[in-house]
Design an enzyme around this catalytic site. Structure first.
Site, PDB file in Angstrom:
ATOM      1  N   GLY A 265       0.807  -1.220   0.000  1.00 44.54           N
ATOM      2  CA  GLY A 265       0.000   0.000   0.000  1.00 44.54           C
ATOM      3  C   GLY A 265       0.837   1.265   0.000  1.00 44.54           C
ATOM      4  O   GLY A 265       0.686   2.133  -0.858  1.00 44.54           O
ATOM      5  N   GLU A 302       0.488   6.011   7.307  1.00 47.09           N
ATOM      6  CA  GLU A 302       1.920   6.295   7.087  1.00 47.09           C
ATOM      7  C   GLU A 302       2.356   7.511   7.890  1.00 47.09           C
ATOM      8  O   GLU A 302       3.450   7.523   8.451  1.00 47.09           O
ATOM      9  CB  GLU A 302       2.216   6.492   5.602  1.00 47.09           C
ATOM     10  N   HIS A 305       2.954   6.618  11.487  1.00 54.06           N
ATOM     11  CA  HIS A 305       4.207   5.884  11.691  1.00 54.06           C
ATOM     12  C   HIS A 305       5.351   6.826  12.068  1.00 54.06           C
ATOM     13  O   HIS A 305       6.355   6.378  12.636  1.00 54.06           O
ATOM     14  CB  HIS A 305       4.622   5.162  10.403  1.00 54.06           C
TER      15      HIS A 305
END
Ligand code: TRP
Ligand code: ZN
Length: 898
Positions: A265, A302, A305
Site C-alpha cells: 500500500g 503512514e 508511523h
C-alpha cells in the site's frame, strides 16, 4: 515444516545485539538506470553491549562490489559474497567507505532501488537497503543520514530524499545534484530516494507549536488533478495526531510520492512517504467512495508511523506488530473520528463493523491455516511473508484492548510514558506493554499471551436466571477449539479478555448493571468484564426480569463468541440492541446460520427454502428510516462467500455460492418494491460530495441495485443500471452500475448492455491505469455461468494489450481478483482455476517474489476443503513447490504441504 528441509529459519529466541554500530552514513548516488554507482561512507564502531567479533559482516544482495577503504586508505581484506561483504580484522572505531554498483532498470522485485515509469524509487522495508549498499541492514542499527543525489537534469529534474534539502545545483554535462540531511537517527529500512519527472501539490501549514511546515504530494504531471484528497487527508492526520496524542510533526517538510509499481500500500520512510498510486490519486470521476476512504486511512497510517515506527522503532522484525498493530489502531481511530467525531457512536460503528469484517474474514482464516502465527511470531523464513493480517489487524485489536481496559485517558497516559521512555530507541512489544501497565498501575503479565499465542480464541457463554433471587449469572469459558496445527502447540494458558456486556429487557431497553458485591448499579449500561480464567462466572444482582445478553459489545476482543441465541432473539437484538455493532452482529449471526444450513442442503442436493421470518427481519431493516443509510447497507449485506465457506466443516464454495445466491434472489423478489423505493430515495443528484452521509446514500442505493439485478426478470434492473451508468458523474455509481449489468447478464452468458458498458468504460478511462485496474477486476470477480466460466474470460484478458504481469496493481486486478475474490469460479470442479493459479505463481516467482508469495497464499487452506477439490489443490501446490526458486514462495507452499 521440518527445520532440516529449510535450514534458514530465523528465530526470535536467537536475537543478539549487533557486534558493530553505525552512527553516521553519507550516501552518494550517481543515478543511471542500468548502472547506478553508490558510494557509502559510514562511521563504524564496536558495540559495547555485544560480544566481540573480529570481522565486520555487512549484508548485501545483487550488488557489484567495487572498492573498500578504511579511514581513507584502501582496504584489501574485504570479501564480497552472495549475502554481503566480510571485512576482516577491522579496527574498533573507523570510517568505512564502500563503493558498489546496482542495476535499477532490471530490478523487477520492486525492493531496493528500481525504475518505474522512467523514474527512480526505493523500497527498503524490510530488507531492501542491502540491495542498495552493503550495510548492517537491521532495525536496531540506527544512524543519521546525509544523501547526495546526482543525475541528468533533463531526465530527473526532481531529486528527493529523507529530511531537509540542504543544497542543490548544477554539474557539468547536463547533470545536477541535491543534498539532503535527515536530522533524526533512523534504521536503514526508513531510507528513501526518489528521482524523476514529477510535480507537487504544495501546502504550508502551521503545526501546534506554531512552526511552519511544507507539505508536498508528488505525482506525474497528468495526475496533479488527483492529489487534493491525499493532501487534505495529510493535513487532517497532522491535526489529529496533535489533538488525540499530543504528537507533532518533527520535520520542516513532509513529502508523499506516488508510484504505480509498488508491492504493497505505502511506506513510511522518514519525511518521504512513498505510496502506491492507488492510495494517493483520486477525483470523483476515477475513484470510488471506498477509494477515498482508503486513501484517508493509508495517508493517516503512514503519517502516524512518524511517531509509532520511526521515532520509536522495532528492535528486530519479530516486533513488527509493535509499529504495525499500533499504527493500524491509530489509523482506525483516526478514520472513526473523521467520520463521527468522538461521540457519534453510530457513525463510528460503521468503521468498526468494516474493520471487524476484514479481521474475521481474513485474519481468522489465517489463524485456521498453516501460516497461523502469534502477533509476535517466534520464527520466519522470509520476513516479507509476515506482513500479515495477524501482525496488522489482530495486532491492532490487541492495542485496542488496552484502550478498552483503561479507557481513552488511561491509554493516552500509557502512550505518553512509552514516548517518554523510548523516543529514539529500537524496542520490543514487551516495552510497549510495560509502558501501558506502569502508566495505569497494573500488572499486565497475563496480557503477554495475546502476543505469543496463535489461533483465534473461543469464548462460550452460559447464562442462568434465578427469578426468586433476581440474579443473573453469566459463565464464560475460553479455549481454542480445534485450532490449526500451527497454532495448537503455542497455547500457554488463559488470556485476559476484556468482555463487554449489556443486558436487555423484554421491551428492548438496557437494564442497569450491578455485579454481586457492588453497592449499587453503575450508570453505564455496558460493562467490561475482565475475564482472566479458563472458566469464570459473573453474577449480576437486582435483575428484575430475565434479560437477553448483548455479548462482546463493540467487539471488545478478537474472539469467537459461542452462545445459543434463538432466531427470535437475534431478530430482537437486530431491532433493539443499543450497541450498534451488536445490532449489526445479530443480523450477521442470523444470516450466517441460515446460509450455512442452506449450504449444507445445497451440498447434498436438497431443495432450498428460506424462512419467512428471515425475510421479515431484512424487510424491517430495509425500511427502518431511523437508521443511517450506511448502517443499513452493512446490515443488509450478506456475509461473504469466503467467510461462509470458512465456517463449514468442509469448505464447499459451490454450495456456499448456491445458498447465498438463493437468498439474494429470494430477498430481491420478495422485497422488490422496497428495493426499488430505496433505490429512488437514496439517489444523490447534483455535484458529487465525498462526505460520509453522501457516500452512505450511494452505498445503500447501489446495494439495492445489486439486489434488483438478482430479480428473476432483471429487465427493470438493467434499465436502471444502464441509465445510472450513462448519467454517472462519479466512479462509485459508474462502477456499481457496470457491476450490476455484468451480474444481471451472467445467467445468460452476457448481454448487449453489459458488453456495451464494458467497452465504453475501457475507452473512457484508457489513460487512467487505476480505473483500468477496476475494469479488469470487475470482470475477474463477476458471477459467470456454466456457458461462460470466468476462467475463460480471465485467460483472454491475460492477453489483452493493457495487461502487464510486472505491475503488481495490474496483476492483482486480474489474477488475485479471480483467485482470491471469486471463490465459486476459482474453485471450479475441473481444477482449471488451480492450474491457472500454479502457472501464475511460477511466472511471478521469477519477476517479483513478494507478489508471487501473496498469490501463493490463496491455496493455503486447501486441507479444509471438500475432498473433491483437495486433490486438485494439492497437485497444484506440488507443482509450484517443485518449480519455484524464491525463499518467499517456498516458505508458503512448503508450510501448506507440510
Ligand atoms: N511498513 C509499511 C506499512 O505498513 C508496509 C510495508 C512493508 C511495505 N514492506 C513493504 C510497503 C514493502 C511496500 C513495500 O505502512
Ligand atoms: Zn504500517
Amino acid at each position: 515444516m521440518a527445520d532440516t528441509a529449510t535450514p534458514n529459519v530465523i528465530r526470535r529466541a536467537d536475537y543478539a545485539p549487533p557486534a558493530f554500530l553505525i552512527d553516521t552514513v553519507a550516501l552518494e548516488f550517481d543515478l543511471v538506470p542500468e548502472r547506478t554507482v553508490v558510494r557509502n561512507t559510514m562511521r563504524v564502531r564496536r558495540n559495547p553491549d555485544a560480544s566481540h567479533a573480529a570481522n565486520l559482516e555487512l549484508m548485501g544482495e545483487q550488488l557489484e562490489f567495487v572498492s573498500a577503504a578504511i579511514d581513507g586508505a584502501p582496504f584489501a581484506n574485504a570479501h564480497a559474497h552472495e549475502h554481503g561483504l566480510t571485512l576482516d580484522n577491522v579496527p574498533d572505531d573507523f570510517e568505512l567507505t564502500l563503493t558498489s554498483v546496482c542495476n535499477p532498470a532490471e530490478n523487477t522485485t520492486l525492493s531496493g532501488l528500481y525504475v518505474s515509469g522512467g523514474n527512480f524509487f526505493t523500497q527498503c522495508e524490510a530488507e531492501g537497503f542491502r540491495r542498495i549498499t552493503y550495510f548492517l541492514d537491521r532495525p536496531d542499527v540506527m544512524a543519521t543520514y546525509t544523501v547526495t543525489l546526482r543525475a541528468s537534469k533533463a531526465d530527473y529534474p526532481v531529486l528527493l530524499s529523507n529530511g531537509n534539502l540542504r543544497e542543490e545545483g548544477d554539474l557539468p554535462d547536463g547533470r545536477h545534484f541535491a543534498r539532503w540531511e535527515d536530522p533524526f537517527r533512523k534504521p536503514s529500512y526508513l531510507f528513501a530516494l526518489v528521482a524523476g519527472k514529477l510535480v507537487a501539490l504544495e501546502e504550508r501549514v502551521k503545526s501546534g507549536s506554531g512552526k511552519e511546515k511544507l507539505l508536498q504530494v508528488w505525482v506525474e504531471p497528468h495526475d496533479l488533478d488527483k492529489t487534493r484528497h491525499a493532501m487534505d487527508s495529510l493535513i487532517n492526520s497532522i491535526s489529529w495526531d496533535e489533538e488525540r496524542f499530543g504528537l507533532e510533526l518533527d520535520l520542516d517538510r513532509f513529502m508523499i510520492v506516488a508510484v504505480s509499481d509498488f508491492n504493497m500500500g505505502a511506506m513510511e520512510n522518514k519525511g518521504l512517504n512513498i505510496f502506491n498510486t492507488k492510495y494517493v490519486l483520486a477525483n470523483p470521476e476515477t475513484a470510488t467512495d471506498t477509494d477515498f476512504a482508503n486513501i484517508e486511512a493509508v495517508v493517516g497510517h503512514e503519517y502516524f508511523h512518524n511517531w509509532t515506527g520511526n521515532r520509536v522503532t522495532c528492535r528486530d522484525w519479530f516486533q513488527l506488530s509493535l509499529k504495525e498493530g499500533l499504527t493500524v489502531f491509530r489509523d482506525q481511530e483516526f478514520s472513526a473520528d473523521m467520520a463521527g467525531g468522538a461521540r457519534d457512536e453510530a457513525a463510528r460503528a460503521t468503521k468498526r463493523i468494516e474493520d471487524v469484517r476484514v479481521l474475521r474474514q481474513m485474519q481468522f482464516a489465517e489463524d485456521a491455516g498453516p501460516m497461523a502465527h502469534p502477533v509476535r511470531p517466534e520464527s520466519y523464513v522470509e520476513i516479507n511473508n509476515f506482513y500479515t493480517m495477524t501482525v496488522y489487524e489482530k495486532g491492532s485489536e490487541v492495542v485496542r484492548m488496552y484502550q478498552t481496559l483503561f479507557g481513552r485517558d488511561g491509554f493516552r497516559k500509557g502512550m505518553d510514558l512509552y514516548f517518554k521512555r523510548h523516543d529514539g530507541q529500537a524496542v520490543t512489544c514487551d516495552d510497549f506493554r510495560h509502558a501501558l501497565a506502569d502508566a495505569n498501575g497494573r500488572d499486565l503479565a497475563q496480557f503477554e499471551r495475546w502476543y505469543n499465542q496463535a489461533g483465534t480464541p473461543r469464548v462460550s457463554v452460559r447464562t442462568k436466571y434465578d427469578a426468586a433471587q433476581q440474579r443473573y449469572s453469566v459463565t464464560l469459558t475460553q479455549g481454542y477449539g480445534d485450532a490449526a496445527p500451527a497454532a495448537r502447540d503455542t497455547q500457554k494458558g488463559p488470556l485476559l479478555i476484556p468482555f463487554a456486556i449489556g443486558l436487555i429487557s423484554n421491551d428492548g431497553r438496557d437494564l442497569p448493571l450491578q455485579l454481586e458485591g457492588e453497592t449499587r448499579a453503575s450508570d453505564a449500561t455496558t460493562r467490561v468484564l475482565e475475564f482472566t480464567q479458563t472458566e469464570q462466572t459473573f453474577t449480576f444482582v437486582n435483575v428484575a426480569q430475565e434479560p437477553l445478553p448483548s455479548l462482546l459489545r463493540n467487539f471488545s476482543a478478537p474472539v469467537i463468541v459461542e452462545y445459543d441465541y434463538s432466531a427470535d432473539q437475534l431478530a430482537f437484538l437486530l431491532a433493539h440492541d443499543s450497541d450498534p455493532f451488536n445490532r449489526w452482529e445479530a443480523g450477521q449471526r442470523l444470516a450466517t446460520r441460515e446460509l450455512l444450513t442452506l449450504a449444507g442442503r445445497a451440498a447434498t442436493g436438497v431443495p432450498l427454502q428460506l424462512d419467512d421470518s428471515v425475510v421479515a427481519a431484512f424487510a424491517r431493516m430495509l425500511t427502518d428510516e431511523t437508521l443511517s443509510p450506511s448502517f443499513r447497507e452493512l446490515a443488509l449485506m450478506l456475509p461473504s462467500e469466503a467467510y461462509l465457506a470458512e465456517q463449514m466443516a468442509e469448505s464447499n464454495p459451490a454450495a456456499v455460492h448456491a445458498a447465498r445466491q438463493f437468498v439474494r434472489k429470494r430477498l430481491a423478489n420478495a422485497l422488490r418494491q422496497d428495493w426499488l423505493a430505496v433505490y429512488e430515495k437514496h439517489r444523490t443528484p447534483g455535484a458529487y460530495e465525498a462526505t460520509p452521509e453522501a457516500s452512505g446514500h450511494r452505498a445503500l442505493k447501489n446495494l439495492a441495485l445489486s439486489y434488483l439485478a438478482e430479480l428473476d426478470d432483471p429487465a427493470e434492473a438493467v434499465r436502471l443500471a444502464s441509465a445510472q451508468y450513462d448519467a454517472a458523474n462519479n466512479m462509485t455509481d459508474r462502477s456499481a452500475a457496470l457491476s450490476a449489468l455484468l451480474n444481471a447478464a451472467a445467467a445468460n452468458g452476457g448481454s448487449v448492455e453489459a458488453q456495451q458498458a464494458l467497452d465504453d468504460f475501457y475507452r473512457r478511462f484508457e489513460k487512467e491505469p487505476l480505473v483500468i485496474d477496476k475494469w479488469f477486476a470487475l470482470q475477474a470477480t463477476q458471477r459467470g455461468s456454466a456457458q461462460r466460466p470466468v476462467i475463460e474470460i480471465v485467460r483472454k484478458l491475460m492477453a489483452h494489450p493493457a495487461f502487464n504481469l510486472k505491475n503488481p496493481n495490474r496483476a492483482r486486478s486480474l489474477i488475485f481478483s479471480f483467485c482470491a475474490a471469486n471463490p465459486a469460479q476459482f474453485h471450479a470442479e475441473d481444477g482449471s482455476g488451480y492450474a491457472f493459479w500454479a502457472d501464475q505463481v511460477i511466472a511471478l516467482d521469477a519477476i517479483n517474489p513478494q507478489v508471487a508469495a501473496r498469490l501463493a497464499r490463496s491455496l493455503e487452506l486447501w486441507q479444509r476443503f471438500t475432498p473433491t477439490l483437495r486433490d486438485g489443490m494439492r497437485a497444484a501446490l506440488e507443482k509450484v513447490a517443485s518449480q519455484v526458486k524464491s525463499r518467499d514462495v517456498r516458505e508458503i507452499v512448503e508450510k501448506a504441504l507440510a
